[in-house]
Write a protein that holds these residues in place. Structure first.
Motif, PDB file in Angstrom:
ATOM      1  N   LYS A  91      15.854   6.009   9.251  1.00 53.95           N
ATOM      2  CA  LYS A  91      15.020   6.474   8.136  1.00 53.95           C
ATOM      3  C   LYS A  91      13.645   5.834   8.191  1.00 53.95           C
ATOM      4  O   LYS A  91      12.641   6.477   7.921  1.00 53.95           O
ATOM      5  CB  LYS A  91      15.687   6.107   6.811  1.00 53.95           C
ATOM      6  N   GLU A  92      13.635   4.538   8.516  1.00 52.91           N
ATOM      7  CA  GLU A  92      12.365   3.824   8.633  1.00 52.91           C
ATOM      8  C   GLU A  92      11.480   4.509   9.680  1.00 52.91           C
ATOM      9  O   GLU A  92      10.274   4.666   9.482  1.00 52.91           O
ATOM     10  CB  GLU A  92      12.648   2.362   8.996  1.00 52.91           C
ATOM     11  N   ILE A  93      12.090   4.942  10.773  1.00 52.63           N
ATOM     12  CA  ILE A  93      11.315   5.620  11.816  1.00 52.63           C
ATOM     13  C   ILE A  93      10.868   6.998  11.332  1.00 52.63           C
ATOM     14  O   ILE A  93       9.745   7.427  11.577  1.00 52.63           O
ATOM     15  CB  ILE A  93      12.158   5.757  13.107  1.00 52.63           C
ATOM     16  N   MET A  94      11.773   7.660  10.611  1.00 52.29           N
ATOM     17  CA  MET A  94      11.509   9.048  10.246  1.00 52.29           C
ATOM     18  C   MET A  94      10.491   9.223   9.125  1.00 52.29           C
ATOM     19  O   MET A  94       9.913  10.302   8.992  1.00 52.29           O
ATOM     20  CB  MET A  94      12.822   9.748   9.849  1.00 52.29           C
ATOM     21  N   VAL A  95      10.272   8.208   8.292  1.00 54.98           N
ATOM     22  CA  VAL A  95       9.240   8.366   7.264  1.00 54.98           C
ATOM     23  C   VAL A  95       7.869   7.928   7.779  1.00 54.98           C
ATOM     24  O   VAL A  95       6.876   8.065   7.080  1.00 54.98           O
ATOM     25  CB  VAL A  95       9.516   7.584   5.948  1.00 54.98           C
ATOM     26  N   ALA A  96       7.819   7.398   8.993  1.00 55.99           N
ATOM     27  CA  ALA A  96       6.528   7.000   9.551  1.00 55.99           C
ATOM     28  C   ALA A  96       5.741   8.247   9.959  1.00 55.99           C
ATOM     29  O   ALA A  96       6.332   9.259  10.321  1.00 55.99           O
ATOM     30  CB  ALA A  96       6.747   6.089  10.758  1.00 55.99           C
TER      31      ALA A  96
ATOM     32  N   LEU B  52      11.965  13.451   3.766  1.00 53.04           N
ATOM     33  CA  LEU B  52      13.141  13.390   4.627  1.00 53.04           C
ATOM     34  C   LEU B  52      14.072  14.573   4.407  1.00 53.04           C
ATOM     35  O   LEU B  52      14.884  14.899   5.258  1.00 53.04           O
ATOM     36  CB  LEU B  52      13.923  12.093   4.370  1.00 53.04           C
ATOM     37  N   ARG B  75       3.334  11.097   4.613  1.00 53.98           N
ATOM     38  CA  ARG B  75       3.974   9.915   5.208  1.00 53.98           C
ATOM     39  C   ARG B  75       2.983   8.783   5.392  1.00 53.98           C
ATOM     40  O   ARG B  75       3.327   7.615   5.246  1.00 53.98           O
ATOM     41  CB  ARG B  75       4.572  10.286   6.578  1.00 53.98           C
ATOM     42  N   PHE B  82      14.470   2.066   1.091  1.00 50.14           N
ATOM     43  CA  PHE B  82      15.641   2.912   0.871  1.00 50.14           C
ATOM     44  C   PHE B  82      16.761   2.141   0.196  1.00 50.14           C
ATOM     45  O   PHE B  82      16.789   0.912   0.212  1.00 50.14           O
ATOM     46  CB  PHE B  82      16.148   3.456   2.207  1.00 50.14           C
ATOM     47  N   MET B 103       3.444   1.371  13.996  1.00 51.58           N
ATOM     48  CA  MET B 103       3.766   2.781  13.788  1.00 51.58           C
ATOM     49  C   MET B 103       2.746   3.438  12.857  1.00 51.58           C
ATOM     50  O   MET B 103       2.496   4.635  12.931  1.00 51.58           O
ATOM     51  CB  MET B 103       5.164   2.944  13.177  1.00 51.58           C
ATOM     52  N   TYR B 104       2.154   2.638  11.961  1.00 51.99           N
ATOM     53  CA  TYR B 104       1.165   3.177  11.029  1.00 51.99           C
ATOM     54  C   TYR B 104      -0.255   2.961  11.532  1.00 51.99           C
ATOM     55  O   TYR B 104      -1.213   3.012  10.770  1.00 51.99           O
ATOM     56  CB  TYR B 104       1.357   2.551   9.629  1.00 51.99           C
ATOM     57  N   ARG B 147       7.521  -4.784   3.893  1.00 53.48           N
ATOM     58  CA  ARG B 147       7.274  -3.793   4.934  1.00 53.48           C
ATOM     59  C   ARG B 147       6.752  -2.490   4.343  1.00 53.48           C
ATOM     60  O   ARG B 147       5.822  -1.882   4.872  1.00 53.48           O
ATOM     61  CB  ARG B 147       8.565  -3.531   5.711  1.00 53.48           C
TER      62      ARG B 147
END
Lengths: 254, 330
Positions: A91-96, B52, B75, B82, B103-104, B147
């Motif tokens: 999920k962490e990867i997918m919301v990026a 999602l 995003r 979560f 990643m950001y 995070r």
């Protein structure tokens, strides 16, 4: 669309995890080396029909065992998406803000690297028991084959992982997919001895061409021309990666 | 300008409506709570708002971007914590943050500065290089908060941020959440089934039950709806006849029966208790116990749904167990 940084970050994560899990490396090397030692020395002086007279069994077996190791570690790497889902990290990867295809490519890059490192380790260890690499060019060419085998089976692993809800079906995949692929590939013995219909099935197994190519490069004996092995394997890796990416894209995250 | 706009958002799973046409807006830098029992549709809502899960119908705008057509922009502007842990437990705390920051697309200098800042904010600086596997539950939660906040999101989503934590740790997490909201100027949406959490943290609360929003306001105003204090009478026999006798009294604002309890709302309840007891005595109804309290969100929930949130949870647990049993039988 394709995001170099994201691919690099995902690759880096795999590397960190790989280097940290020393026991995992030892664990994944153990089975192939046991196969190599016991089958290799056990059958070394037996006459195996279909094998060239000038090739002893250990030499014949080394490329097969490398292929086996590539098959298993790569499939595991593909399926490990399931563990990321189980542990929530997916999920962490997918919301990026990163495209799905980059996520798939990042994992394939990571998995291919770790699997290839293991393949090379097995190759180096086999030098101790008397295996000889013809030269630098053959070594590099064999690494290319390892990468292609790995990409093919990570893609396949992705296809399974995307269509599974949890890790429960995992042992089914080991028994009904991975072992048949391994036995059909001619990793342990020449395919010439098998009944014709099984031989035809083995032609559908990408690992057949992987093992045959490795054997052609490292030992100098092969059932098909090396270039044919290469073309088929390159094709299969491309198809599997695309299908894997497609299934991943379609699968539910939550 | 609203930071989040939700219009008639609906999600169906196999024909069952998990989220049923909900609408709400969230203001800039507001701390907005979605309160409801397990299975009310909170997580489903969060999953849709964070791109999602695809909504069945409805329109949602987050930080000015449509969640259906502009996923990447959404995003980029949100952070999410979560309900289930989502850390890589094989990496250190700092590595988890680095992974996220890269990643950001944060550059190296900014990355290092922000990682230092957020680690200090959640007081994990000393544990930064410890592998997350060795963190306690509360530390993991704090790391996830840090995070989610590292890339300076406009909106931070927290799905049950203190689920499964002990009371003391919960208090701490609450303080961090408040700090993030105030000092970090970030809009926060959190879901919870803890009344006290919603009450303590949230500027406004939406109460959700069976996929629908049944009430939405500040927690004070929600309590005002009940009007004054709550006097709860426990009665074994004949609640109905007592209700008959009480219904004409002007000073009783509302009256609700719940199992063996009769809940009355009124101003200055402590002055009225003797009168209530004597009425009951006169008509021969036995009162087992009397309880007076200022209204809590628990009472508000009971008022709007006719059930306590714990009963709802119980039902849900029973339902889950039933599902598990059926699965095993198959």
């Amino acid at each position: 669309m394709i995001d170099g940084i994201a691919i690099y970050v995902l690759w880096l994560r795999e590397m960190k995890r790989f280097l940290r899990a020393k026991s995992r490396i030892v664990g994944t090397l153990t089975l192939p080396l046991l196969f190599l030692a016991f089958l290799g020395f056990g059958f070394n002086n037996m006459a195996i029909p279909g094998m060239q007279k000038n090739v002893n069994y250990i030499t014949f077996l080394v490329p097969g065992i490398i292929g086996m190791s590539m098959l298993f570690t790569s499939m595991f790497a593909g399926i490990s998406v399931l563990w990321d889902r189980e542990f929530g990290f997916l999920k962490e990867i997918m919301v990026a803000p990163v495209s799905r295809i980059s996520i798939v490519l990042g994992r394939i890059a990571g998995g291919t690297t770790t699997a290839t490192i293991q393949g090379i380790l097995i190759l180096l260890i086999s030098l101790i028991i008397g295996f000889k690499i013809p030269g630098v060019m053959s070594f590099l060419l064999s690494v290319v084959f390892m990468v292609l085998i790995s990409a093919t089976f990570i893609g396949l692993g992705f296809i399974f992982a995307s269509n599974m809800k949890d890790t429960q079906g995992f042992s089914m995949i080991i028994n009904f997919v991975m072992f048949p692929l391994f036995f059909l590939s001619g990793a342990l013995f020449p395919l010439q001895n098998l009944p014709l219909w099984i031989r035809y099935i083995s032609y559908l197994d990408p690992l057949t061409y992987g093992v045959d190519g490795l054997r052609g490069i490292l030992v100098g004996v092969s059932s098909f021309p090396i270039i044919l092995d290469f073309v088929i394997l390159a094709g299969s890796s491309l198809v599997m990666v695309l299908l894997g990416a497609y299934s991943f894209e379609k699968s539910d995250v939550v | 300008m609203f930071t989040i706009k939700v219009e008639n958002l609906t999600k169906e799973f196999n024909g069952v409506r998990a989220v049923n046409s909900i609408s709400f807006n969230v203001n800039d830098v507001e701390l907005f709570g979605i309160l409801g029992p397990n299975g009310a549709g909170k997580t489903t809502t969060i999953n849709m708002l964070t791109t999602l899960l695809k909504p069945t119908s409805g329109y949602v705008e987050v930080a000015g971007y449509d969640i259906s057509n502009n996923k990447d922009e959404v995003r980029r502007h949100i952070g999410v914590v979560f309900q289930e842990p989502s850390l890589d437990i094989n990496l250190t705390g700092k590595e988890n943050l680095e992974f996220h920051a890269m990643m950001y697309k944060m550059d190296k200098d900014e990355r290092e500065k922000r990682i230092k800042e957020v680690l200090e904010l959640v007081e994990l600086t000393e544990k930064a290089d410890v592998i997350v596997e060795n963190y306690s539950g509360g530390m993991k939660r704090r790391l996830e908060l840090a995070r989610g906040f590292i890339h300076k999101p406009k909106v931070l989503f927290l799905d049950e941020p203190t689920l499964g934590l002990d009371t003391q740790t919960r208090r701490h997490i609450w303080d961090y959440i408040k700090k993030l909201n105030r000092e970090g100027n970030v809009t926060i949406i959190l879901t919870t089934h803890y009344m006290d959490e919603a009450d303590y943290l949230c500027d406004r609360v939406a109460i959700i039950d069976n996929g629908k929003i049944v009430a939405m306001d500040t927690s004070d105003k929600l309590k005002d709806v009940l009007g004054g204090d709550i006097v709860s009478l426990e009665i074994k026999n004949d609640i109905d006849s007592l209700m008959n006798h009480l219904k004409d009294l002007k000073w009783i604002e509302s009256m609700k029966k719940h199992n063996n309890n009769l809940n009355l709302t009124m101003e200055r309840g402590e002055k009225r208790i003797p009168e209530l007891v004597s009425i009951a005595q006169r008509i021969g109804v036995d009162i087992d116990s009397v309880n007076l309290h200022k209204p809590s969100l628990e009472d508000v929930f009971l008022y709007f749904t006719g059930k306590t949130i714990r009963e709802q949870d119980g039902n849900q647990r029973e339902r889950n167990r039933e599902i598990m049993r059926r699965r095993v039988k198959k």
